[in-house]
Design a protein around this motif. Sequence first.
Motif, PDB file in Angstrom:
ATOM      1  N   ARG A  29       0.828  -1.224   0.000  1.00 12.76           N
ATOM      2  CA  ARG A  29       0.000   0.000   0.000  1.00 12.76           C
ATOM      3  C   ARG A  29       0.865   1.278   0.000  1.00 12.76           C
ATOM      4  NH1 ARG A  29      -5.282  -1.097   0.051  1.00 12.76           N
ATOM      5  NH2 ARG A  29      -6.135  -2.887   1.199  1.00 12.76           N
ATOM      6  N   TYR A  31       4.039   1.596   0.880  1.00 12.65           N
ATOM      7  CA  TYR A  31       5.168   1.571   1.815  1.00 12.65           C
ATOM      8  C   TYR A  31       6.116   0.414   1.466  1.00 12.65           C
ATOM      9  CZ  TYR A  31       2.397   4.673   4.828  1.00 12.65           C
ATOM     10  OH  TYR A  31       1.655   5.718   5.317  1.00 12.65           O
ATOM     11  N   LEU A  48      -2.415  -1.917   8.302  1.00 17.34           N
ATOM     12  CA  LEU A  48      -2.174  -1.209   7.039  1.00 17.34           C
ATOM     13  C   LEU A  48      -2.813  -1.951   5.867  1.00 17.34           C
ATOM     14  CD1 LEU A  48      -0.689   0.834   5.152  1.00 17.34           C
ATOM     15  CD2 LEU A  48       1.290  -0.704   5.270  1.00 17.34           C
ATOM     16  N   TYR A  51      -6.857  -1.898   6.468  1.00 12.19           N
ATOM     17  CA  TYR A  51      -7.527  -0.593   6.504  1.00 12.19           C
ATOM     18  C   TYR A  51      -6.943   0.422   5.532  1.00 12.19           C
ATOM     19  CZ  TYR A  51      -9.845  -2.187  10.791  1.00 12.19           C
ATOM     20  OH  TYR A  51     -10.596  -2.879  11.710  1.00 12.19           O
ATOM     21  N   ALA A  52      -5.882   0.059   4.822  1.00 16.10           N
ATOM     22  CA  ALA A  52      -5.250   0.914   3.809  1.00 16.10           C
ATOM     23  C   ALA A  52      -4.594   2.158   4.401  1.00 16.10           C
ATOM     24  CB  ALA A  52      -6.251   1.312   2.720  1.00 16.10           C
ATOM     25  N   LYS A  53      -4.239   2.109   5.676  1.00 10.11           N
ATOM     26  CA  LYS A  53      -3.487   3.207   6.292  1.00 10.11           C
ATOM     27  C   LYS A  53      -2.797   2.675   7.541  1.00 10.11           C
ATOM     28  CE  LYS A  53      -7.148   5.170   9.260  1.00 10.11           C
ATOM     29  NZ  LYS A  53      -6.382   5.367  10.505  1.00 10.11           N
TER      30      LYS A  53
END
Length: 362
Positions: A29, A31, A48, A51-53
């Motif tokens: 994602r 990173y 991550l 939840y995409a963060k």
Amino acid sequence: MFNQGLKGVIATQTEISDIDGEKGKLIYRGYDAKELANNYRFEEVAYLLWYAKLPIEDEVIQLEQKLKQDRVLSPKLKEWICSLPRNMDMMSVLRTTISLLGTNEFQWKPTLDQAIQISALVPSIIAYRYHFMKGTKYNEPLSHLNHIENYLYMLTGEIPSVAITKALEAYMILTLEHGLNASAFSARVTASTESDLVSAMTSAIGTMKGPLHGGAPSGVLDLLDEISVKERADKVIREKLTKGEKLMGFGHRVYKTHDPRSVALKEKLQQSQGQDASLDLAVHVEQVAVRLLEEFKPGRALYTNVEFYAAAIMKSIQLDVELFTPTFTASRIVGWTTHVLEQAEFNTIYRPQAEYIGRLDR
């Protein structure tokens, strides 16, 4: 155009991960997975993917609490695990036990809560079945231990050292996800029919069981056992290369340079240098092997893959070989569930064509 095994065919678009084999990069994602393994905990990187963060402190605490809550095996689930045939391997036990979760609560559409629940249960299923087969005491989860520490505790009955925990945690972070591999594709194909998350995970585990995908790195263990001490590394490896033997744990089908997961694991092990002889031996063997491979096969750019250091870590933990692929599965389950959640958001059923090459004139 026909491509055997769909090699090189783009079958979907994803925001989960990216692999650059030429540059040796693995991205979760956006990173760098190597940086994530060096600077974040398993729960944070799982967050991550799901939840995409990256989480703030309160968010990761909530995820940790849910994982701890969901990892407790019910009496019924324990009964089912014990009822399975004794001649059933651990991957088959995982596949069958996960499929038993498929009640009406797990219906399309898949949810994050379902993904977390299944991911929390996998380590407990492995540990419970392992002790049942050995006739030893199963260690119930401890609420103050994180996901990786607790997995090791359930298996061994001891609180693991920091060096061992960090090594296994780095490995499990780096194997959370790896693009549209065979098992992730299998999960997405099942989910594309609007089947449930349990069915998709059953498909993925069945695919991971195959030795061409999730096979245990026993060849690496044999190499490390044969070398046994640093002083023998040059002699043993030189003899193997002189005879034309393949060095297990070196080279990768995707990465044409350093496998970033292997690089990250080595860096993590070097941080704990001197704390575990098995891990120190692996780092030394890699250095010797890379030097000799360049001498015997100049220009081939053969470096360690993730299986090399996976074997070293499993050896240092003294895990039975039968637990290697299940442990791989305990991390990859996060990636699989993420793929299913993404598939559900933009679903189209997979329906590739087959080219008929049989007779037409009968």
